[in-house]
Design a protein around this motif. Structure first.
Motif, mmCIF file in Angstrom:
data_model
loop_
_atom_site.group_PDB
_atom_site.id
_atom_site.type_symbol
_atom_site.label_atom_id
_atom_site.label_comp_id
_atom_site.label_asym_id
_atom_site.label_seq_id
_atom_site.Cartn_x
_atom_site.Cartn_y
_atom_site.Cartn_z
ATOM 1 N N ASP A 17 0.805 -1.226 0.000
ATOM 2 C CA ASP A 17 0.000 0.000 0.000
ATOM 3 C C ASP A 17 0.835 1.270 0.000
ATOM 4 O O ASP A 17 0.287 2.350 -0.220
ATOM 5 C CB ASP A 17 -0.933 0.020 1.214
ATOM 6 N N THR A 18 2.114 1.176 0.252
ATOM 7 C CA THR A 18 2.924 2.399 0.349
ATOM 8 C C THR A 18 3.773 2.599 -0.901
ATOM 9 O O THR A 18 4.354 1.656 -1.442
ATOM 10 C CB THR A 18 3.848 2.370 1.584
ATOM 11 N N MET A 19 3.834 3.834 -1.339
ATOM 12 C CA MET A 19 4.594 4.160 -2.547
ATOM 13 C C MET A 19 6.094 3.946 -2.341
ATOM 14 O O MET A 19 6.786 3.506 -3.255
ATOM 15 C CB MET A 19 4.292 5.608 -2.964
ATOM 16 N N THR A 20 6.589 4.232 -1.159
ATOM 17 C CA THR A 20 8.017 4.033 -0.882
ATOM 18 C C THR A 20 8.399 2.572 -1.107
ATOM 19 O O THR A 20 9.415 2.282 -1.737
ATOM 20 C CB THR A 20 8.344 4.437 0.567
ATOM 21 N N THR A 21 7.575 1.661 -0.618
ATOM 22 C CA THR A 21 7.843 0.237 -0.792
ATOM 23 C C THR A 21 7.742 -0.155 -2.261
ATOM 24 O O THR A 21 8.583 -0.891 -2.770
ATOM 25 C CB THR A 21 6.866 -0.600 0.056
ATOM 26 N N SER A 39 0.592 -3.912 -8.200
ATOM 27 C CA SER A 39 -0.826 -3.566 -8.198
ATOM 28 C C SER A 39 -0.994 -2.119 -7.770
ATOM 29 O O SER A 39 -0.455 -1.696 -6.754
ATOM 30 C CB SER A 39 -1.585 -4.489 -7.232
ATOM 31 N N MET A 40 -1.743 -1.391 -8.546
ATOM 32 C CA MET A 40 -2.066 -0.015 -8.194
ATOM 33 C C MET A 40 -3.262 -0.044 -7.243
ATOM 34 O O MET A 40 -3.696 -1.081 -6.810
ATOM 35 C CB MET A 40 -2.380 0.798 -9.446
ATOM 36 N N GLY A 41 -3.818 1.112 -6.964
ATOM 37 C CA GLY A 41 -4.885 1.195 -5.975
ATOM 38 C C GLY A 41 -6.207 0.617 -6.441
ATOM 39 O O GLY A 41 -6.627 0.837 -7.571
ATOM 40 N N THR A 42 -6.860 -0.111 -5.553
ATOM 41 C CA THR A 42 -8.212 -0.600 -5.826
ATOM 42 C C THR A 42 -9.215 0.039 -4.864
ATOM 43 O O THR A 42 -10.394 -0.269 -4.913
ATOM 44 C CB THR A 42 -8.305 -2.140 -5.721
ATOM 45 N N GLY A 43 -8.721 0.927 -4.011
ATOM 46 C CA GLY A 43 -9.618 1.618 -3.092
ATOM 47 C C GLY A 43 -10.533 2.575 -3.841
ATOM 48 O O GLY A 43 -10.142 3.172 -4.850
ATOM 49 N N ASN A 44 -11.746 2.712 -3.342
ATOM 50 C CA ASN A 44 -12.761 3.590 -3.935
ATOM 51 C C ASN A 44 -13.110 3.199 -5.375
ATOM 52 O O ASN A 44 -13.499 4.041 -6.177
ATOM 53 C CB ASN A 44 -12.355 5.057 -3.866
ATOM 54 N N LYS A 45 -12.958 1.937 -5.691
ATOM 55 C CA LYS A 45 -13.341 1.408 -6.999
ATOM 56 C C LYS A 45 -14.462 0.400 -6.790
ATOM 57 O O LYS A 45 -14.463 -0.352 -5.814
ATOM 58 C CB LYS A 45 -12.152 0.719 -7.694
ATOM 59 N N LEU A 46 -15.422 0.386 -7.700
ATOM 60 C CA LEU A 46 -16.583 -0.493 -7.565
ATOM 61 C C LEU A 46 -16.763 -1.474 -8.714
ATOM 62 O O LEU A 46 -17.566 -2.388 -8.617
ATOM 63 C CB LEU A 46 -17.865 0.353 -7.446
ATOM 64 N N ASN A 61 -6.786 7.417 -14.889
ATOM 65 C CA ASN A 61 -7.759 7.516 -13.800
ATOM 66 C C ASN A 61 -7.314 6.857 -12.494
ATOM 67 O O ASN A 61 -8.151 6.492 -11.681
ATOM 68 C CB ASN A 61 -9.116 6.927 -14.206
ATOM 69 N N ASP A 62 -6.027 6.699 -12.291
ATOM 70 C CA ASP A 62 -5.526 6.024 -11.091
ATOM 71 C C ASP A 62 -4.526 6.941 -10.391
ATOM 72 O O ASP A 62 -3.410 7.131 -10.869
ATOM 73 C CB ASP A 62 -4.858 4.708 -11.484
ATOM 74 N N PRO A 63 -4.925 7.533 -9.251
ATOM 75 C CA PRO A 63 -4.034 8.466 -8.546
ATOM 76 C C PRO A 63 -2.705 7.844 -8.127
ATOM 77 O O PRO A 63 -1.657 8.494 -8.201
ATOM 78 C CB PRO A 63 -4.849 8.886 -7.319
ATOM 79 N N LEU A 64 -2.714 6.593 -7.707
ATOM 80 C CA LEU A 64 -1.470 5.927 -7.311
ATOM 81 C C LEU A 64 -0.562 5.728 -8.525
ATOM 82 O O LEU A 64 0.647 5.958 -8.456
ATOM 83 C CB LEU A 64 -1.805 4.582 -6.662
ATOM 84 N N PHE A 103 -14.890 -7.156 -3.404
ATOM 85 C CA PHE A 103 -14.751 -7.827 -4.694
ATOM 86 C C PHE A 103 -13.722 -7.224 -5.636
ATOM 87 O O PHE A 103 -13.188 -7.925 -6.482
ATOM 88 C CB PHE A 103 -16.112 -7.928 -5.403
ATOM 89 N N VAL A 104 -13.387 -5.941 -5.529
ATOM 90 C CA VAL A 104 -12.417 -5.366 -6.478
ATOM 91 C C VAL A 104 -10.990 -5.820 -6.157
ATOM 92 O O VAL A 104 -10.293 -6.307 -7.053
ATOM 93 C CB VAL A 104 -12.545 -3.832 -6.565
ATOM 94 N N PRO A 105 -10.499 -5.716 -4.913
ATOM 95 C CA PRO A 105 -9.145 -6.224 -4.638
ATOM 96 C C PRO A 105 -9.016 -7.730 -4.913
ATOM 97 O O PRO A 105 -7.996 -8.182 -5.429
ATOM 98 C CB PRO A 105 -8.939 -5.926 -3.152
ATOM 99 N N THR A 106 -10.059 -8.483 -4.603
ATOM 100 C CA THR A 106 -10.041 -9.920 -4.865
ATOM 101 C C THR A 106 -9.939 -10.189 -6.364
ATOM 102 O O THR A 106 -9.157 -11.042 -6.800
ATOM 103 C CB THR A 106 -11.321 -10.574 -4.305
ATOM 104 N N SER A 107 -10.687 -9.449 -7.151
ATOM 105 C CA SER A 107 -10.621 -9.587 -8.612
ATOM 106 C C SER A 107 -9.238 -9.216 -9.127
ATOM 107 O O SER A 107 -8.715 -9.855 -10.047
ATOM 108 C CB SER A 107 -11.682 -8.711 -9.279
ATOM 109 N N ALA A 108 -8.639 -8.196 -8.530
ATOM 110 C CA ALA A 108 -7.290 -7.789 -8.919
ATOM 111 C C ALA A 108 -6.304 -8.929 -8.689
ATOM 112 O O ALA A 108 -5.474 -9.235 -9.554
ATOM 113 C CB ALA A 108 -6.872 -6.545 -8.134
#
Length: 123
Positions: A17-21, A39-46, A61-64, A103-108
Motif C-alpha cells: 500500500d505504500t509508494m516508498t515500498t 498492483s495499483m490502488g483498488t480503493g474507492n473502486k466499484l 484515472n488512477d491516482p497511485l 470484490f475489487v481487490p479480490t478480482s485484482a
C-alpha cells in the motif's frame, strides 16, 4: 527489504500500500532482473471489469499510478513496468482514506495470478 530476495524468485507480485515500498521493490526487481508486477490502488473502486494489466505509462484515472508514472519518468526507467490498474474513476466518498469493497481487490488478485500463470505457460 533484503530478506525478500534471499531465495530464487520466479515472479514478484507487489501489492503493498505504500509508494516508498513500491518504488524500492521496482528498483530491486529491475536491478536483479526479476519479473514482477505491481498492483495499483483498488480503493474507492466499484467495477472489477475496469481492471487492466498494462504498462505503467498507459494507466489512466488512477491516482497511485500517476505518482508511479512520475517516478518512472523522473528516474528515466525505460523498461516496461507491468501494473494492474483500474480505468474507473475513484468514487468520491468525502473520506480521505480510500475504502475497499470485498470484490475489487479480490478480482485484482485473480487477474494477476492468471496473468502470471499464462506468462509461464507461454514461455
Amino acid at each position: 527489504m533484503e530478506e525478500l530476495f534471499i531465495h530464487k524468485i520466479d515472479y514478484f507480485v507487489d501489492a503493498c500500500d505504500t509508494m516508498t515500498t513500491k518504488k524500492k521493490v521496482i528498483e530491486e526487481c529491475l536491478k536483479r532482473k526479476i519479473n514482477f508486477i505491481t498492483s495499483m490502488g483498488t480503493g474507492n473502486k466499484l467495477d472489477p471489469s475496469k481492471l487492466v494489466i498494462t504498462d505503467i505509462r498507459k494507466t489512466v484515472n488512477d491516482p497511485l499510478a500517476r505518482i508511479l508514472r512520475k517516478y518512472v519518468k523522473d528516474n528515466k526507467i525505460n523498461q516496461k513496468i507491468d501494473v494492474l490498474s483500474s480505468t474507473e474513476l475513484p468514487v468520491k466518498t468525502g473520506d480521505r482514506t480510500p475504502g475497499s469493497t470485498s470484490f475489487v481487490p479480490t478480482s485484482a488478485g485473480l487477474l494477476i495470478a492468471s496473468y502470471i500463470v499464462r506468462k509461464f505457460i507461454n514461455k
